[in-house]
Design a protein around this motif. Structure first.
Motif, PDB file in Angstrom:
ATOM      1  N   MET A  40       0.832  -1.207   0.000  1.00 16.89           N
ATOM      2  CA  MET A  40       0.000   0.000   0.000  1.00 16.89           C
ATOM      3  C   MET A  40       0.864   1.253   0.000  1.00 16.89           C
ATOM      4  O   MET A  40       0.560   2.237  -0.694  1.00 16.89           O
ATOM      5  N   ASP A  41       1.952   1.246   0.762  1.00 18.49           N
ATOM      6  CA  ASP A  41       2.840   2.396   0.801  1.00 18.49           C
ATOM      7  C   ASP A  41       3.426   2.696  -0.581  1.00 18.49           C
ATOM      8  O   ASP A  41       3.724   3.854  -0.912  1.00 18.49           O
ATOM      9  N   ASN A  42       3.581   1.626  -1.396  1.00 18.68           N
ATOM     10  CA  ASN A  42       4.137   1.775  -2.738  1.00 18.68           C
ATOM     11  C   ASN A  42       3.048   1.892  -3.802  1.00 18.68           C
ATOM     12  O   ASN A  42       3.339   1.858  -5.005  1.00 18.68           O
ATOM     13  N   GLY A  43       1.813   1.995  -3.335  1.00 17.60           N
ATOM     14  CA  GLY A  43       0.706   2.172  -4.267  1.00 17.60           C
ATOM     15  C   GLY A  43       0.320   0.919  -5.022  1.00 17.60           C
ATOM     16  O   GLY A  43      -0.365   1.001  -6.056  1.00 17.60           O
ATOM     17  N   LYS A  44       0.709  -0.248  -4.523  1.00 14.76           N
ATOM     18  CA  LYS A  44       0.408  -1.494  -5.226  1.00 14.76           C
ATOM     19  C   LYS A  44      -0.693  -2.310  -4.549  1.00 14.76           C
ATOM     20  O   LYS A  44      -1.009  -3.406  -4.989  1.00 14.76           O
ATOM     21  N   ALA A  45      -1.267  -1.810  -3.452  1.00 15.30           N
ATOM     22  CA  ALA A  45      -2.359  -2.498  -2.759  1.00 15.30           C
ATOM     23  C   ALA A  45      -3.335  -1.458  -2.245  1.00 15.30           C
ATOM     24  O   ALA A  45      -2.946  -0.328  -1.907  1.00 15.30           O
ATOM     25  N   SER A  46      -4.609  -1.848  -2.198  1.00 21.32           N
ATOM     26  CA  SER A  46      -5.643  -0.914  -1.750  1.00 21.32           C
ATOM     27  C   SER A  46      -5.753  -0.936  -0.222  1.00 21.32           C
ATOM     28  O   SER A  46      -5.281  -1.859   0.448  1.00 21.32           O
ATOM     29  N   TYR A  47      -6.406   0.096   0.280  1.00 25.21           N
ATOM     30  CA  TYR A  47      -6.615   0.168   1.726  1.00 25.21           C
ATOM     31  C   TYR A  47      -7.499  -0.963   2.225  1.00 25.21           C
ATOM     32  O   TYR A  47      -7.401  -1.384   3.375  1.00 25.21           O
ATOM     33  N   ILE A  48      -8.377  -1.476   1.357  1.00 23.59           N
ATOM     34  CA  ILE A  48      -9.255  -2.589   1.735  1.00 23.59           C
ATOM     35  C   ILE A  48      -8.425  -3.815   2.080  1.00 23.59           C
ATOM     36  O   ILE A  48      -8.688  -4.523   3.074  1.00 23.59           O
ATOM     37  N   GLU A  49      -7.398  -4.069   1.283  1.00 19.51           N
ATOM     38  CA  GLU A  49      -6.532  -5.222   1.545  1.00 19.51           C
ATOM     39  C   GLU A  49      -5.783  -5.054   2.864  1.00 19.51           C
ATOM     40  O   GLU A  49      -5.614  -6.016   3.632  1.00 19.51           O
TER      41      GLU A  49
END
Length: 467
Positions: A420-429
């Motif tokens: 998520m920090d790298n923009g590769k995962a959503s906040y939902i995950e």
């Protein structure tokens, strides 16, 4: 010839009443395989033979139990009940002795200008002859009542030991849960701040921040609930000590083995290592459990009460006499004379409006009822042992799965957060990963407590805690 008839009658009565002096013998049959299982734990010396000081190795828990046993109101009431039964038994034993009364009397009279003063100073003695065992059986019944009271005291003691131990480990569990929640609060706060930063930089939506904050606040409420539960548990232990609310000192969860200092393994395994949970022989359990012994003494009391009811059909023999000094009927100048009187009385019931037969039948039915309840109590005791051991095994088996689940979910949470920090995962995950991790950590702690509860229940079910 008349004397021969009297002797024959007395001998006949004596022979007929011989059975009234029989002592109680436990002959009630119980199931052989009372535990319902044949495992390795069934062998060896039973853990019930260990005193509670040996079984519970935590010194702070030992001190807490000592305080409760010294001050608990219910246990003190049970002790008083024992003392009352001891007084009743002493009175029953004294029934063999004669009763003695001193009843002085005096009278002044005047007739035809003559004054008379009469007096008597008698000692009256009366004794019941226990030919047909009524007094003996009443004494034995009182003895059985005393034994029941003593077992009642033991039952209260073992229940208190169990309650204190379970509350103590509940406090340790709540401390562990609070530790998990506090750490989670810190981690989730960092996630929330990260999400807010992404939102401010236009890389996340406000809904993501709101979802993160909602989960974070949920942890906050769980922390409040856990602290409240800690206070409630401490108050419950204070009530058991008959004391005002106070902080309860305790060790950290898993720092000391629950029931054996040599238990091996990690924190969870040391709490309920089943290799030390030996059943022993079922007969030993019957000798140890206070409730089963109390049920046996209740049958004994009923047996002697039935004997008393049988004895009521036989004659009651009472010997009485009077010895003293009197001038009864004499004029004032008479110095008095010796008074002596002896009476023997035999009372044979003939028709008591059916009360004697009804009383005998009621006592017989009571005996039969108590026998069936005794068998059921043994079955229930075996069931409790079976259930407790099954819970121990289940908690131990699940412990490895929970432990691995926590490890996997921790890695998943860490990896997802980095993505998520790298923009590769959503906040939902990230939300899902952190909530799953928290749930697994709390479930692991709860399972360890369930295993602890099962070990304590097994110890008490086998008759432990009486020493």
């Amino acid at each position: 010839m008349k004397y021969k008839h009297i002797i024959a009658i007395v001998v006949s009565f004596t022979l007929t009443s011989c059975g009234l002096y029989n002592k109680y013998e436990q002959k009630t049959e119980t199931p052989a395989n009372v535990f319902g299982m044949t495992k390795d734990a069934a062998g060896g010396a039973s853990i019930a033979e260990m005193s509670w000081r040996e079984f519970f190795t935590d010194p702070l828990l030992q001190q807490l139990i000592e305080k409760v046993l010294a001050n608990n109101t219910d246990l003190n009431s049970a002790r008083i009940a024992v003392e009352k039964s001891q007084a009743s038994l002493k009175a029953a034993k004294m029934a063999y002795l004669p009763s003695l009364y001193f009843s002085p009397q005096g009278q002044i009279g005047r007739f035809d200008n003559i004054t008379t003063r009469t007096y008597s100073l008698p000692l009256q003695l009366s004794v019941d002859v226990d030919v047909f065992g009524s007094i003996t059986n009443k004494k034995r019944a009182s003895q059985a009542v005393l034994l029941q009271a003593q077992m009642g005291e033991e039952a209260v003691r073992t229940n208190l030991i169990s309650a204190v131990a379970q509350q103590y480990y509940m406090l340790q569990l709540l401390d562990r849960q609070l530790e998990i929640l506090t750490l989670t609060d810190s981690l989730w706060n960092a996630s929330l701040e990260t999400q807010k930063s992404l939102y401010e930089n236009g890389k996340a939506y406000s809904t993501a921040v709101n979802q993160m904050e909602s989960s974070y606040l949920n942890v906050k409420t769980q922390i409040v609930d856990t602290r409240r539960n800690i206070r409630a548990t401490e108050n419950a232990l204070s009530r058991l000590m008959a004391d005002t609310p106070q902080h309860i000192e305790r060790k950290k969860w898993g720092s000391i083995a629950l029931h054996h200092p040599d238990a091996q393994g990690d924190v969870g395994q040391r709490m309920f290592d089943t290799q030390f949970l030996k059943f022993g022989v079922p007969a030993k359990m019957l000798e140890s459990r206070p409730d089963i012994r109390m049920a046996n003494y209740a049958m004994e009391e009923a047996f002697y009460n039935t004997q008393v009811a049988r004895a009521a059909f036989f004659p009651n023999i009472t010997l009485s006499g009077t010895l003293g000094w009197t001038n009864s009927g004499a004029v004032v100048i008479n110095p008095g004379a010796l008074l002596l009187n002896a009476v023997g009385q035999l009372t044979q019931p003939i028709f008591a409006r059916g009360q004697l037969k009804a009383n005998l039948k009621i006592n017989k039915l009571t005996q039969e009822d108590l026998k069936k309840k005794y068998v059921q109590m043994v079955i229930d005791a075996g069931n409790q042992v079976n259930e407790a051991m099954a819970d121990c095994q289940a908690a131990r088996d699940k412990y490895g799965y929970y432990r691995r689940q926590v490890e996997v979910l921790h890695d998943a949470y860490t990896g997802t957060h980095e993505l998520m920090d790298n923009g590769k995962a959503s906040y939902i995950e990230v939300l899902t990963a952190q909530e799953d991790l928290l749930s697994a950590q709390l479930n692991e702690a709860s399972n360890m407590y369930k295993g602890t509860q099962a070990v304590i229940a097994l110890y008490i079910a086998l008759g432990g805690g009486t020493k």
